[in-house]
Design a protein around this motif. Structure first.
Motif, PDB file in Angstrom:
ATOM      1  N   PRO A  50      39.552  34.878  29.251  1.00 23.96           N
ATOM      2  CA  PRO A  50      38.738  35.990  28.957  1.00 23.96           C
ATOM      3  C   PRO A  50      39.896  36.852  27.619  1.00 23.96           C
ATOM      4  CG  PRO A  50      39.619  36.430  31.207  1.00 23.96           C
ATOM      5  CD  PRO A  50      39.725  35.108  30.820  1.00 23.96           C
ATOM      6  N   SER A  90      41.777  39.938  26.276  1.00 28.88           N
ATOM      7  CA  SER A  90      42.741  40.841  26.622  1.00 28.88           C
ATOM      8  C   SER A  90      42.164  42.141  26.040  1.00 28.88           C
ATOM      9  CB  SER A  90      44.213  41.044  26.557  1.00 28.88           C
ATOM     10  OG  SER A  90      44.453  40.800  25.179  1.00 28.88           O
ATOM     11  N   ARG A 131      36.470  32.220  31.923  1.00 26.83           N
ATOM     12  CA  ARG A 131      35.979  33.400  31.685  1.00 26.83           C
ATOM     13  C   ARG A 131      34.272  33.553  32.016  1.00 26.83           C
ATOM     14  NH1 ARG A 131      35.686  33.818  25.239  1.00 26.83           N
ATOM     15  NH2 ARG A 131      37.904  33.014  25.311  1.00 26.83           N
ATOM     16  N   THR A 183      32.149  34.711  37.789  1.00 28.29           N
ATOM     17  CA  THR A 183      31.653  36.194  38.095  1.00 28.29           C
ATOM     18  C   THR A 183      33.007  36.489  38.630  1.00 28.29           C
ATOM     19  OG1 THR A 183      31.219  35.294  40.249  1.00 28.29           O
ATOM     20  CG2 THR A 183      29.329  35.185  38.585  1.00 28.29           C
ATOM     21  N   TYR A 184      33.072  37.953  38.555  1.00 28.69           N
ATOM     22  CA  TYR A 184      34.208  38.715  38.952  1.00 28.69           C
ATOM     23  C   TYR A 184      34.360  38.688  40.471  1.00 28.69           C
ATOM     24  CZ  TYR A 184      36.781  42.863  40.565  1.00 28.69           C
ATOM     25  OH  TYR A 184      38.031  43.442  40.897  1.00 28.69           O
ATOM     26  N   SER A 185      33.576  38.409  41.385  1.00 25.28           N
ATOM     27  CA  SER A 185      33.565  38.235  42.855  1.00 25.28           C
ATOM     28  C   SER A 185      34.189  36.797  43.046  1.00 25.28           C
ATOM     29  CB  SER A 185      32.385  38.239  43.560  1.00 25.28           C
ATOM     30  OG  SER A 185      31.453  37.161  43.133  1.00 25.28           O
ATOM     31  N   GLU A 186      34.041  35.686  42.203  1.00 23.20           N
ATOM     32  CA  GLU A 186      34.642  34.578  42.742  1.00 23.20           C
ATOM     33  C   GLU A 186      36.157  34.992  42.240  1.00 23.20           C
ATOM     34  OE1 GLU A 186      31.917  30.966  41.454  1.00 23.20           O
ATOM     35  OE2 GLU A 186      32.322  32.348  39.697  1.00 23.20           O
ATOM     36  N   VAL A 187      36.568  35.354  41.169  1.00 26.83           N
ATOM     37  CA  VAL A 187      38.043  35.750  40.733  1.00 26.83           C
ATOM     38  C   VAL A 187      38.637  36.466  41.730  1.00 26.83           C
ATOM     39  CG1 VAL A 187      39.480  36.370  38.998  1.00 26.83           C
ATOM     40  CG2 VAL A 187      37.356  35.013  38.274  1.00 26.83           C
ATOM     41  N   ALA A 188      37.939  37.680  42.113  1.00 27.83           N
ATOM     42  CA  ALA A 188      38.466  38.724  42.995  1.00 27.83           C
ATOM     43  C   ALA A 188      38.667  37.866  44.372  1.00 27.83           C
ATOM     44  CB  ALA A 188      37.775  40.011  42.953  1.00 27.83           C
ATOM     45  N   LEU A 196      46.512  37.896  37.004  1.00 28.24           N
ATOM     46  CA  LEU A 196      45.650  37.288  36.161  1.00 28.24           C
ATOM     47  C   LEU A 196      45.693  37.234  34.729  1.00 28.24           C
ATOM     48  CD1 LEU A 196      42.660  36.190  36.653  1.00 28.24           C
ATOM     49  CD2 LEU A 196      41.646  38.472  36.072  1.00 28.24           C
ATOM     50  N   VAL A 235      45.106  36.355  30.820  1.00 34.11           N
ATOM     51  CA  VAL A 235      43.958  36.655  29.702  1.00 34.11           C
ATOM     52  C   VAL A 235      44.479  36.258  28.471  1.00 34.11           C
ATOM     53  CG1 VAL A 235      42.857  38.528  30.942  1.00 34.11           C
ATOM     54  CG2 VAL A 235      44.664  39.176  29.408  1.00 34.11           C
TER      55      VAL A 235
END
Length: 139
Positions: free
Chosen positions: A49, A51, A112, A115-120, A136, A138
């Protein structure tokens, strides 16, 4: 009859610096390009993603510390040393890394499109292993 004397040249000899500056700029450009290509580890088929600037408007500075890079591709698979791997293998490698490098850093490079939940979830799992310096990446 005129005498054949050499005329004494009272001028100071000049040195042309333009060719030397051209060579120096070429060498400098070469080293800049090489250093930029060797600074980051690449993981195949990942699009990081973009920055964003921090609250103070300054970009985060990268510090050269021995890092372990773990990737998460768009299919949600873990990538370590450009090979798809499982979480228990990553967990074992992270523990061994922090045993050898207590001040080391763990960097997660996630695609990128995830989803946010997978990365978190991955970040939380890696911190639970014992890595208190999980970052993380970027672009």
């Amino acid at each position: 009859m005129r005498s054949r004397r050499r005329q004494v040249n009272s001028q100071i000899p000049e040195v042309n610096l333009v060719p030397m500056m051209d060579v120096l700029m070429t060498v400098l450009t070469f080293f800049i390009i090489i250093s930029m290509s060797l600074t980051g580890q690449q993981i195949l088929n990942l699009r990081l993603p973009q920055s964003v600037a921090g609250e103070d408007g300054l970009e985060n500075q990268v510090v050269a510390i021995d890092t372990l890079v773990v990737g998460l591709n768009r299919d949600g698979q873990l990538v370590l040393d450009n090979e798809v791997t499982t979480f228990p293998q990553v967990s074992q490698r992270v523990r061994a890394y922090f045993a050898q490098n207590p001040d080391g850093k763990l960097v997660v490079k996630a695609d990128r499109d995830l989803t946010y939940s997978e990365v978190a979830g991955l970040l939380t799992d890696l911190r639970a292993i014992g890595g208190n310096r999980v970052s993380l990446a970027v672009e």
